[in-house]
Design an enzyme around this catalytic site. Structure first.
Site, PDB file in Angstrom:
ATOM      1  N   ASN A  12       0.869  -1.174   0.000  1.00 30.58           N
ATOM      2  CA  ASN A  12       0.000   0.000   0.000  1.00 30.58           C
ATOM      3  C   ASN A  12       0.907   1.226   0.000  1.00 30.58           C
ATOM      4  O   ASN A  12       1.442   1.606   1.032  1.00 30.58           O
ATOM      5  CB  ASN A  12      -0.888  -0.033   1.256  1.00 30.58           C
ATOM      6  CG  ASN A  12      -1.705   1.239   1.430  1.00 30.58           C
ATOM      7  OD1 ASN A  12      -1.790   2.055   0.502  1.00 30.58           O
ATOM      8  ND2 ASN A  12      -2.298   1.413   2.594  1.00 30.58           N
ATOM      9  N   TRP A  13       1.057   1.820  -1.158  1.00 33.23           N
ATOM     10  CA  TRP A  13       2.009   2.942  -1.288  1.00 33.23           C
ATOM     11  C   TRP A  13       1.469   4.232  -0.681  1.00 33.23           C
ATOM     12  O   TRP A  13       2.208   5.205  -0.549  1.00 33.23           O
ATOM     13  CB  TRP A  13       2.355   3.185  -2.763  1.00 33.23           C
ATOM     14  CG  TRP A  13       3.086   2.074  -3.440  1.00 33.23           C
ATOM     15  CD1 TRP A  13       3.372   0.825  -2.922  1.00 33.23           C
ATOM     16  CD2 TRP A  13       3.662   2.101  -4.746  1.00 33.23           C
ATOM     17  NE1 TRP A  13       4.072   0.079  -3.832  1.00 33.23           N
ATOM     18  CE2 TRP A  13       4.270   0.845  -4.967  1.00 33.23           C
ATOM     19  CE3 TRP A  13       3.712   3.059  -5.756  1.00 33.23           C
ATOM     20  CZ2 TRP A  13       4.920   0.533  -6.164  1.00 33.23           C
ATOM     21  CZ3 TRP A  13       4.354   2.752  -6.949  1.00 33.23           C
ATOM     22  CH2 TRP A  13       4.957   1.496  -7.144  1.00 33.23           C
ATOM     23  N   LYS A  14       0.188   4.268  -0.396  1.00 36.56           N
ATOM     24  CA  LYS A  14      -0.455   5.488   0.130  1.00 36.56           C
ATOM     25  C   LYS A  14      -0.170   6.669  -0.823  1.00 36.56           C
ATOM     26  O   LYS A  14      -0.037   6.441  -2.028  1.00 36.56           O
ATOM     27  CB  LYS A  14       0.001   5.758   1.567  1.00 36.56           C
ATOM     28  CG  LYS A  14      -0.154   4.507   2.447  1.00 36.56           C
ATOM     29  CD  LYS A  14      -0.038   4.767   3.912  1.00 36.56           C
ATOM     30  CE  LYS A  14      -0.240   3.462   4.662  1.00 36.56           C
ATOM     31  NZ  LYS A  14      -0.299   3.641   6.108  1.00 36.56           N
ATOM     32  N   HIS A  99      -9.652   1.572   4.424  1.00 41.08           N
ATOM     33  CA  HIS A  99      -8.416   1.753   5.189  1.00 41.08           C
ATOM     34  C   HIS A  99      -8.689   2.712   6.344  1.00 41.08           C
ATOM     35  O   HIS A  99      -9.480   3.654   6.193  1.00 41.08           O
ATOM     36  CB  HIS A  99      -7.305   2.295   4.270  1.00 41.08           C
ATOM     37  CG  HIS A  99      -5.967   2.264   4.938  1.00 41.08           C
ATOM     38  ND1 HIS A  99      -5.580   3.227   5.829  1.00 41.08           N
ATOM     39  CD2 HIS A  99      -4.950   1.364   4.876  1.00 41.08           C
ATOM     40  CE1 HIS A  99      -4.364   2.922   6.284  1.00 41.08           C
ATOM     41  NE2 HIS A  99      -3.961   1.787   5.724  1.00 41.08           N
ATOM     42  N   GLU A 101      -7.121   5.134   7.424  1.00 39.32           N
ATOM     43  CA  GLU A 101      -6.893   6.551   7.093  1.00 39.32           C
ATOM     44  C   GLU A 101      -8.109   7.133   6.372  1.00 39.32           C
ATOM     45  O   GLU A 101      -8.452   8.302   6.535  1.00 39.32           O
ATOM     46  CB  GLU A 101      -5.601   6.686   6.256  1.00 39.32           C
ATOM     47  CG  GLU A 101      -4.369   6.467   7.142  1.00 39.32           C
ATOM     48  CD  GLU A 101      -3.169   5.851   6.452  1.00 39.32           C
ATOM     49  OE1 GLU A 101      -3.105   5.857   5.212  1.00 39.32           O
ATOM     50  OE2 GLU A 101      -2.279   5.353   7.174  1.00 39.32           O
ATOM     51  N   GLU A 171      -5.621  -4.396  10.528  1.00 41.47           N
ATOM     52  CA  GLU A 171      -4.578  -3.406  10.777  1.00 41.47           C
ATOM     53  C   GLU A 171      -4.898  -2.630  12.048  1.00 41.47           C
ATOM     54  O   GLU A 171      -5.694  -1.672  12.011  1.00 41.47           O
ATOM     55  CB  GLU A 171      -4.499  -2.425   9.599  1.00 41.47           C
ATOM     56  CG  GLU A 171      -4.232  -3.098   8.274  1.00 41.47           C
ATOM     57  CD  GLU A 171      -3.655  -2.121   7.249  1.00 41.47           C
ATOM     58  OE1 GLU A 171      -2.576  -2.408   6.729  1.00 41.47           O
ATOM     59  OE2 GLU A 171      -4.285  -1.077   6.999  1.00 41.47           O
ATOM     60  N   GLY A 177       2.328   2.602  10.761  1.00 44.67           N
ATOM     61  CA  GLY A 177       3.316   3.660  10.578  1.00 44.67           C
ATOM     62  C   GLY A 177       4.006   4.099  11.868  1.00 44.67           C
ATOM     63  O   GLY A 177       4.691   5.108  11.899  1.00 44.67           O
ATOM     64  N   SER A 217       3.136  -1.788  10.457  1.00 39.57           N
ATOM     65  CA  SER A 217       4.579  -1.893  10.703  1.00 39.57           C
ATOM     66  C   SER A 217       5.133  -3.297  10.459  1.00 39.57           C
ATOM     67  O   SER A 217       6.052  -3.735  11.142  1.00 39.57           O
ATOM     68  CB  SER A 217       4.930  -1.422  12.117  1.00 39.57           C
ATOM     69  OG  SER A 217       4.578  -0.054  12.269  1.00 39.57           O
ATOM     70  N   GLY A 238       2.746  -0.943   4.317  1.00 33.96           N
ATOM     71  CA  GLY A 238       2.866   0.475   3.975  1.00 33.96           C
ATOM     72  C   GLY A 238       4.326   0.831   3.781  1.00 33.96           C
ATOM     73  O   GLY A 238       4.915   0.623   2.716  1.00 33.96           O
ATOM     74  N   GLY A 239       4.948   1.357   4.839  1.00 33.65           N
ATOM     75  CA  GLY A 239       6.327   1.864   4.775  1.00 33.65           C
ATOM     76  C   GLY A 239       7.301   0.931   4.063  1.00 33.65           C
ATOM     77  O   GLY A 239       8.045   1.359   3.165  1.00 33.65           O
TER      78      GLY A 239
END
Ligand code: PGA
Length: 262
Positions: A12-14, A99, A101, A171, A177, A217, A238-239
């Site tokens: 997930n590159w956001k 998600h 966010e 999640e 993150g 994470s 993500g990261g």
């Protein structure tokens, strides 16, 4: 986990990477992932990167393309939104929905997310339905009730014959993150609960086929022990998905976990 499910590692590159930076990342990921087909791999760039990504992935059969959101309506006056059909024309196969966010910053409700899940399935997109509790909810002992509500409402009216196309991502919001990961046991407890909700909704045989990813994470240093848990069928990353080498290492971890249970 049981071999009936194929592990999935999804990036997930956001809101990161222009189309051309994304192209470089995908080329790196193709190198790292190599020829293996035992683990499913997906990359989810922002909308603006999808077309370039689709061009690079043409003929690459072991990496799928995903989007990070979509609108439930097929078309119309929804400024700034994207429909399932638009994603399909770019060879997108997965779409991340609900998600945390989007729930938090864009006010998405379970009912709205449910409409998107149904619209995605209708268009043969595989929804990755995200669920997870806040730190406060966990500390108050509400984790399972929150997740259970999100799963039940998110999957309302999903037809049984399409349910195995759904992917769930657990999640915990406090782990996204932040560098704080749920312990494998904490994650497994919630994944086990999600699996039993899926059994109630769709029956044992279908529930066994639905993949439940962990997100929050996940990185090369903690992936092995998470992926070894019975109901953890991959990761939404993500990261660590923004670097081809670490993303590739996560695919290798899933490959090892898959072979260990074969
Ligand atoms: P993270 O993000 O791996 O950076 O914690 C996961 C996600 O939000 O999907």
């Amino acid at each position: 986990m049981a071999q009936v499910r194929k592990y999935l590692i999804a990036g997930n590159w956001k809101m990161n990477k222009t189309a051309s930076d994304g192209a470089d990342l995908i080329k790196g990921i193709i190198q790292e992932v190599g020829e293996q087909t035992e683990v499913g791999v997906a990359v989810c760039p922002p909308f603006t990167g999808l077309e370039t990504a689709a061009e690079i992935l043409e003929g690459v059969n072991n990496i799928s393309l995903g989007a990070q959101n979509m609108h439930p309506e097929p078309e119309g006056a929804y400024t700034g939104e994207i429909s399932a059909a638009m994603l399909r024309t770019l060879y997108v196969s997965f779409v991340i929905l609900g998600h945390s966010e989007r729930r938090e910053y864009f006010g998405e409700s379970d009912a709205f997310i449910n409409q998107k899940v149904l619209a995605a399935l209708e268009s043969n997109l595989k929804p990755i339905l995200c669920v997870g509790e806040t730190l406060e909810q966990r500390e108050d002992g509400h984790t399972l009730s929150v997740v259970s509500r999100q799963v039940n409402e998110g999957l309302k009216d999903v037809p049984k014959d399409k349910a195995d196309q759904v992917v769930i991502a657990y999640e915990p919001i406090w782990a996204i993150g932040t560098g704080k990961t749920a312990t494998p046991e904490m994650a497994q407890e919630v994944h086990g609960e999600i699996r039993s909700i899926l059994v109630q909704l769709f029956g044992e045989a279908t529930a066994k086929k639905i993949r439940i990813l962990y997100g929050g994470s996940m990185k090369p240093a903690n992936a092995d022990e998470l992926l070894a848990m019975k109901d953890i069928d991959g990761g939404l990353i993500g990261g660590a998905s923004l670097d081809a080498k670490s993303f590739g290492k996560l695919v290798s971890s899933a490959l090892a976990a898959s072979r260990a249970t074969a």
